[in-house]
Motif scaffolding. Structure first.
Motif, short mmCIF file in Angstrom:
data_model
loop_
_atom_site.label_atom_id
_atom_site.label_comp_id
_atom_site.label_asym_id
_atom_site.label_seq_id
_atom_site.Cartn_x
_atom_site.Cartn_y
_atom_site.Cartn_z
N ASP A 16 -33.47 -8.48 -9.66
CA ASP A 16 -32.68 -8.15 -10.36
C ASP A 16 -31.62 -6.55 -9.99
O ASP A 16 -32.89 -6.02 -10.62
CB ASP A 16 -31.64 -9.46 -10.98
N SER A 17 -30.68 -6.45 -11.03
CA SER A 17 -30.40 -5.07 -11.03
C SER A 17 -29.73 -5.24 -12.67
O SER A 17 -29.97 -4.30 -12.98
CB SER A 17 -29.27 -4.81 -10.77
N ASP B 213 -26.55 6.98 -8.94
CA ASP B 213 -28.42 6.76 -8.78
C ASP B 213 -29.20 7.55 -9.87
O ASP B 213 -30.32 6.90 -10.00
CB ASP B 213 -28.46 7.34 -7.35
N TYR C 288 -31.57 -1.82 -14.41
CA TYR C 288 -30.68 -0.29 -14.22
C TYR C 288 -29.40 -0.88 -15.02
O TYR C 288 -29.25 0.06 -15.51
CB TYR C 288 -30.09 -0.44 -12.46
N ARG C 289 -28.55 -2.19 -14.71
CA ARG C 289 -27.32 -2.41 -15.61
C ARG C 289 -28.02 -1.69 -16.91
O ARG C 289 -26.81 -1.18 -17.95
CB ARG C 289 -27.00 -3.39 -15.14
#
Length: 122
Positions: A48-49, A68, A52-53
């Motif tokens: 899942d992200s 990005d 990154y989050r």
């Protein structure tokens, strides 16, 4: 005869000990009864992200945070490409930018193709 057997037995033991030592030093699986250390294998990134989050939320930027690359720049079109050694950056209208793969093209070929695409010829 007995002394020859004793010499051969001693040499066989020395050779076995020597190679057992090298197995342990260079990771050969022969362990010889010794407990081997278990090294933890790297884990795959989550599917899942969330990672990154979490990085995005931890990053401080007073201007514009590139979504990005998480680079902090003054304007969105100043955002760098994530892989600059493999991508060329092109600024588009209205402060946008794109990153185009250099892969397999001659020098300047990516720029030529972007220009053809802008003109609707590609």
């Amino acid at each position: 005869m007995r002394s020859i057997a004793l010499v051969l037995f001693t040499l066989a033991g020395a050779v076995s000990a020597q190679f057992g030592f090298f197995d342990q030093m260079f990771g050969g699986g022969g362990g010889g009864g010794h407990q081997q250390q278990h090294q933890q294998q790297p884990q795959n990134a989550p599917s899942d992200s969330g990672l990154y989050r979490a990085n995005y939320e931890r990053t401080h930027c007073e201007n514009y945070l590139c979504p990005d690359t998480l680079a902090c720049v003054h304007f969105p079109h100043h955002c760098p490409c994530a892989w600059p050694s493999h991508e060329d950056k092109f600024e588009l209208a209205e402060g946008q930018r794109i990153c185009v793969s250099k892969g397999g093209f001659k020098a300047g070929e990516a720029a030529r193709k972007v220009e053809l695409a802008r003109k609707g010829l590609l």
